[in-house]
Design a protein around this motif. Sequence first.
Motif, short mmCIF file in Angstrom:
data_model
loop_
_atom_site.label_atom_id
_atom_site.label_comp_id
_atom_site.label_asym_id
_atom_site.label_seq_id
_atom_site.Cartn_x
_atom_site.Cartn_y
_atom_site.Cartn_z
N GLY A 128 22.80 126.56 161.21
CA GLY A 128 22.02 126.24 160.03
C GLY A 128 20.56 126.65 160.09
O GLY A 128 19.74 126.19 159.28
N ALA A 129 20.19 127.51 161.03
CA ALA A 129 18.80 127.97 161.16
C ALA A 129 18.50 129.08 160.16
O ALA A 129 19.42 129.74 159.65
CB ALA A 129 18.53 128.45 162.58
N ASP A 130 17.23 129.28 159.88
CA ASP A 130 16.83 130.35 158.97
C ASP A 130 16.87 131.71 159.65
O ASP A 130 17.20 132.72 159.02
CB ASP A 130 15.40 130.11 158.47
CG ASP A 130 15.29 128.84 157.65
OD1 ASP A 130 16.23 128.53 156.89
OD2 ASP A 130 14.27 128.15 157.77
N ALA A 131 16.50 131.75 160.94
CA ALA A 131 16.41 133.03 161.65
C ALA A 131 16.88 132.87 163.08
O ALA A 131 16.88 131.76 163.63
CB ALA A 131 14.97 133.55 161.62
N ALA A 132 17.27 133.98 163.68
CA ALA A 132 17.68 134.00 165.09
C ALA A 132 16.77 134.94 165.86
O ALA A 132 16.37 135.99 165.35
CB ALA A 132 19.13 134.44 165.23
N LEU A 133 16.43 134.53 167.08
CA LEU A 133 15.60 135.37 167.95
C LEU A 133 16.48 135.98 169.02
O LEU A 133 17.11 135.27 169.80
CB LEU A 133 14.49 134.53 168.58
CG LEU A 133 13.45 135.34 169.37
CD1 LEU A 133 12.58 136.17 168.43
CD2 LEU A 133 12.58 134.42 170.21
N TYR A 134 16.53 137.31 169.03
CA TYR A 134 17.29 138.06 170.01
C TYR A 134 16.32 138.62 171.06
O TYR A 134 15.43 139.40 170.71
CB TYR A 134 18.03 139.23 169.36
CG TYR A 134 19.08 138.83 168.34
CD1 TYR A 134 20.44 138.94 168.63
CD2 TYR A 134 18.72 138.38 167.07
CE1 TYR A 134 21.41 138.60 167.69
CE2 TYR A 134 19.68 138.03 166.13
CZ TYR A 134 21.02 138.15 166.44
OH TYR A 134 21.97 137.81 165.52
N ILE A 135 16.49 138.23 172.32
CA ILE A 135 15.60 138.67 173.39
C ILE A 135 16.38 139.51 174.38
O ILE A 135 17.52 139.18 174.74
CB ILE A 135 14.97 137.47 174.12
CG1 ILE A 135 14.15 136.62 173.15
CG2 ILE A 135 14.09 137.93 175.28
CD1 ILE A 135 13.64 135.33 173.76
N THR A 136 15.78 140.59 174.83
CA THR A 136 16.36 141.43 175.90
C THR A 136 15.37 141.53 177.04
O THR A 136 14.22 141.92 176.84
CB THR A 136 16.69 142.84 175.38
OG1 THR A 136 17.63 142.75 174.32
CG2 THR A 136 17.28 143.69 176.50
N VAL A 137 15.80 141.15 178.23
CA VAL A 137 14.96 141.25 179.43
C VAL A 137 15.30 142.57 180.13
O VAL A 137 16.43 142.76 180.58
CB VAL A 137 15.21 140.07 180.39
CG1 VAL A 137 14.30 140.18 181.62
CG2 VAL A 137 14.96 138.74 179.67
#
Length: 219
Positions: free
Chosen positions: A108-117
Amino acid sequence: MLKKCLRLGACLLPALLVVGCATQQAPYDYTAFKQAKPRSIVVLPPLNNSPDLKATYSMLSQVTHPLAEAGYYVLPVAVVDETFKQNGLTSGADIHAVAPAKIQEIFGADAALYITVSKYGTSYQVIDSVTAVTADARLVDLKTGTVLWTGAASASSNEGGNNGGNLLGALITAAVKQIINTTTDASHPLAGVASARLLSGGLNNGLLYGPRSVNYSKN
Protein backbone atom coordinates in the motif's frame (compact mmCIF):
# COMPACT_ATOMS: atom_id res chain seq x y z
CA MET A 1 53.04 29.90 -37.88
CA LEU A 2 50.53 32.23 -36.22
CA LYS A 3 47.84 31.19 -38.70
CA LYS A 4 48.57 27.50 -38.02
CA CYS A 5 48.25 28.06 -34.27
CA LEU A 6 44.97 29.89 -34.75
CA ARG A 7 43.60 27.09 -36.92
CA LEU A 8 44.71 24.49 -34.33
CA GLY A 9 43.07 26.48 -31.57
CA ALA A 10 39.83 26.70 -33.55
CA CYS A 11 39.85 22.93 -33.99
CA LEU A 12 40.55 22.21 -30.32
CA LEU A 13 38.06 24.70 -28.88
CA PRO A 14 34.92 22.58 -29.53
CA ALA A 15 36.60 19.55 -27.92
CA LEU A 16 37.60 21.58 -24.87
CA LEU A 17 34.08 22.88 -24.53
CA VAL A 18 32.70 19.34 -24.63
CA VAL A 19 35.11 18.22 -21.91
CA GLY A 20 34.24 21.23 -19.81
CA CYS A 21 30.51 20.61 -20.14
CA ALA A 22 30.94 16.93 -19.29
CA THR A 23 32.25 17.83 -15.85
CA GLN A 24 29.10 19.80 -14.98
CA GLN A 25 26.16 17.86 -13.58
CA ALA A 26 22.90 18.79 -15.27
CA PRO A 27 19.97 19.61 -12.98
CA TYR A 28 17.73 16.61 -12.36
CA ASP A 29 14.29 16.67 -13.97
CA TYR A 30 11.85 16.36 -11.06
CA THR A 31 8.68 16.73 -13.15
CA ALA A 32 7.42 13.19 -12.55
CA PHE A 33 8.48 13.31 -8.88
CA LYS A 34 6.49 16.50 -8.22
CA GLN A 35 3.44 15.14 -10.02
CA ALA A 36 3.45 11.87 -8.08
CA LYS A 37 4.01 13.51 -4.64
CA PRO A 38 4.90 10.25 -2.85
CA ARG A 39 4.20 10.20 0.89
CA SER A 40 5.17 6.65 1.82
CA ILE A 41 8.09 4.50 0.67
CA VAL A 42 8.70 0.77 0.84
CA VAL A 43 12.40 -0.06 0.69
CA LEU A 44 13.11 -3.34 -1.07
CA PRO A 45 16.03 -5.48 0.16
CA PRO A 46 19.04 -4.20 -1.84
CA LEU A 47 20.45 -6.11 -4.78
CA ASN A 48 24.01 -7.06 -3.84
CA ASN A 49 26.57 -7.06 -6.66
CA SER A 50 29.53 -7.09 -4.28
CA PRO A 51 31.28 -10.29 -3.09
CA ASP A 52 30.38 -9.60 0.56
CA LEU A 53 27.14 -11.27 1.67
CA LYS A 54 26.70 -8.75 4.50
CA ALA A 55 26.13 -5.88 2.09
CA THR A 56 22.37 -6.33 1.62
CA TYR A 57 21.33 -6.16 5.27
CA SER A 58 24.04 -3.72 6.28
CA MET A 59 22.65 -1.21 3.81
CA LEU A 60 19.01 -2.11 4.45
CA SER A 61 19.38 -1.51 8.18
CA GLN A 62 20.56 2.07 7.65
CA VAL A 63 18.30 3.55 4.98
CA THR A 64 15.26 4.32 7.12
CA HIS A 65 16.83 7.22 9.04
CA PRO A 66 17.77 9.49 6.10
CA LEU A 67 14.44 8.79 4.39
CA ALA A 68 12.48 9.60 7.54
CA GLU A 69 14.57 12.72 8.11
CA ALA A 70 13.77 13.74 4.52
CA GLY A 71 10.06 13.67 5.40
CA TYR A 72 8.73 10.29 4.24
CA TYR A 73 6.88 7.52 6.02
CA VAL A 74 9.03 4.41 5.55
CA LEU A 75 7.49 0.98 6.00
CA PRO A 76 9.46 -1.04 8.60
CA VAL A 77 12.20 -2.74 6.61
CA ALA A 78 12.23 -5.87 8.80
CA VAL A 79 8.51 -6.39 8.22
CA VAL A 80 8.89 -5.87 4.48
CA ASP A 81 11.79 -8.33 4.31
CA GLU A 82 9.91 -10.96 6.32
CA THR A 83 6.82 -10.54 4.12
CA PHE A 84 8.88 -11.32 1.03
CA LYS A 85 10.47 -14.34 2.73
CA GLN A 86 7.05 -15.69 3.72
CA ASN A 87 6.14 -15.53 0.04
CA GLY A 88 9.25 -17.41 -1.06
CA LEU A 89 11.28 -14.40 -2.19
CA THR A 90 14.69 -14.36 -0.52
CA SER A 91 17.04 -12.78 -3.05
CA GLY A 92 17.28 -9.15 -4.08
CA ALA A 93 17.10 -10.12 -7.75
CA ASP A 94 13.80 -11.97 -7.32
CA ILE A 95 12.30 -9.18 -5.20
CA HIS A 96 13.33 -6.45 -7.62
CA ALA A 97 11.65 -8.41 -10.41
CA VAL A 98 8.20 -8.22 -8.76
CA ALA A 99 5.84 -5.91 -10.64
CA PRO A 100 5.40 -2.47 -9.02
CA ALA A 101 1.60 -2.87 -9.04
CA LYS A 102 1.96 -6.11 -7.04
CA ILE A 103 4.21 -4.42 -4.47
CA GLN A 104 1.67 -1.62 -4.16
CA GLU A 105 -1.11 -4.16 -3.67
CA ILE A 106 0.80 -5.91 -0.86
CA PHE A 107 2.20 -2.92 1.03
CA GLY A 108 0.00 0.00 0.00
CA ALA A 109 2.97 2.38 -0.32
CA ASP A 110 3.12 5.21 -2.85
CA ALA A 111 6.65 4.43 -4.05
CA ALA A 112 9.33 1.74 -3.82
CA LEU A 113 13.05 2.32 -3.39
CA TYR A 114 15.27 -0.06 -5.34
CA ILE A 115 18.90 -0.08 -4.13
CA THR A 116 21.87 -1.83 -5.74
CA VAL A 117 25.14 -2.22 -3.84
CA SER A 118 28.02 -2.41 -6.30
CA LYS A 119 30.91 -2.14 -3.84
CA TYR A 120 31.15 -3.26 -0.22
CA GLY A 121 34.27 -4.40 1.58
CA THR A 122 37.98 -3.93 2.06
CA SER A 123 40.69 -4.22 -0.56
CA TYR A 124 44.43 -4.47 0.07
CA GLN A 125 46.36 -2.00 -2.09
CA VAL A 126 50.09 -2.63 -1.41
CA ILE A 127 50.67 0.26 1.01
CA ASP A 128 47.10 0.78 2.13
CA SER A 129 43.92 -1.07 3.00
CA VAL A 130 40.80 0.69 1.76
CA THR A 131 37.23 -0.02 2.79
CA ALA A 132 34.56 1.34 0.48
CA VAL A 133 30.82 1.20 -0.10
CA THR A 134 29.08 2.29 -3.31
CA ALA A 135 25.36 2.09 -4.02
CA ASP A 136 22.80 3.49 -6.41
CA ALA A 137 19.06 3.81 -6.04
CA ARG A 138 15.89 4.53 -7.97
CA LEU A 139 12.53 5.59 -6.61
CA VAL A 140 9.57 4.14 -8.53
CA ASP A 141 5.92 5.20 -8.45
CA LEU A 142 4.08 1.98 -7.61
CA LYS A 143 0.84 3.05 -9.27
CA THR A 144 2.34 3.78 -12.68
CA GLY A 145 5.79 2.15 -12.63
CA THR A 146 7.35 5.53 -13.48
CA VAL A 147 10.89 6.16 -12.25
CA LEU A 148 10.67 9.30 -10.14
CA TRP A 149 14.34 9.68 -9.20
CA THR A 150 17.74 7.99 -9.48
CA GLY A 151 20.96 8.63 -7.62
CA ALA A 152 24.29 7.14 -6.51
CA ALA A 153 26.71 7.64 -3.64
CA SER A 154 29.93 6.26 -2.18
CA ALA A 155 31.88 6.34 1.06
CA SER A 156 35.48 5.30 1.64
CA SER A 157 37.84 4.93 4.58
CA ASN A 158 40.50 6.61 2.47
CA GLU A 159 38.71 9.90 1.82
CA GLY A 160 41.16 11.80 4.00
CA GLY A 161 44.03 10.78 1.74
CA ASN A 162 47.42 9.32 2.58
CA ASN A 163 49.20 10.96 5.51
CA GLY A 164 52.59 9.99 4.23
CA GLY A 165 55.29 8.21 6.25
CA ASN A 166 57.93 5.65 5.32
CA LEU A 167 57.17 2.64 3.16
CA LEU A 168 57.65 0.02 5.87
CA GLY A 169 55.34 1.88 8.24
CA ALA A 170 52.71 2.19 5.51
CA LEU A 171 52.89 -1.54 4.76
CA ILE A 172 52.50 -2.46 8.44
CA THR A 173 49.60 -0.03 8.84
CA ALA A 174 47.88 -1.46 5.77
CA ALA A 175 48.29 -5.03 7.04
CA VAL A 176 46.88 -4.14 10.47
CA LYS A 177 43.94 -2.28 8.91
CA GLN A 178 43.23 -5.28 6.69
CA ILE A 179 43.06 -7.61 9.68
CA ILE A 180 40.84 -5.26 11.67
CA ASN A 181 38.54 -4.54 8.75
CA THR A 182 38.00 -8.18 7.86
CA THR A 183 37.17 -9.15 11.44
CA THR A 184 34.90 -6.25 12.44
CA ASP A 185 33.03 -5.37 9.20
CA ALA A 186 34.43 -1.87 8.84
CA SER A 187 32.13 -1.45 5.85
CA HIS A 188 29.01 -1.22 8.02
CA PRO A 189 29.51 2.38 9.27
CA LEU A 190 30.52 3.41 5.76
CA ALA A 191 27.25 1.95 4.49
CA GLY A 192 25.56 4.39 6.84
CA VAL A 193 27.55 7.29 5.39
CA ALA A 194 26.75 6.19 1.84
CA SER A 195 23.05 5.86 2.75
CA ALA A 196 22.97 9.39 4.14
CA ARG A 197 24.71 10.77 1.05
CA LEU A 198 22.34 8.87 -1.20
CA LEU A 199 18.99 9.41 0.50
CA SER A 200 19.08 12.64 2.52
CA GLY A 201 16.62 15.26 1.33
CA GLY A 202 17.55 18.56 -0.26
CA LEU A 203 20.93 17.55 -1.68
CA ASN A 204 21.99 18.61 -5.16
CA ASN A 205 20.07 16.32 -7.57
CA GLY A 206 19.03 14.23 -4.57
CA LEU A 207 15.66 13.23 -3.18
CA LEU A 208 13.10 15.97 -2.78
CA TYR A 209 11.81 16.61 0.71
CA GLY A 210 8.76 14.56 1.68
CA PRO A 211 5.46 15.90 3.09
CA ARG A 212 6.51 15.29 6.71
CA SER A 213 9.50 17.66 6.38
CA VAL A 214 9.37 21.33 7.37
CA ASN A 215 11.26 21.95 4.12
CA TYR A 216 8.57 20.34 1.95
CA SER A 217 7.45 23.74 0.57
CA LYS A 218 10.99 24.36 -0.73
CA ASN A 219 10.76 21.60 -3.35
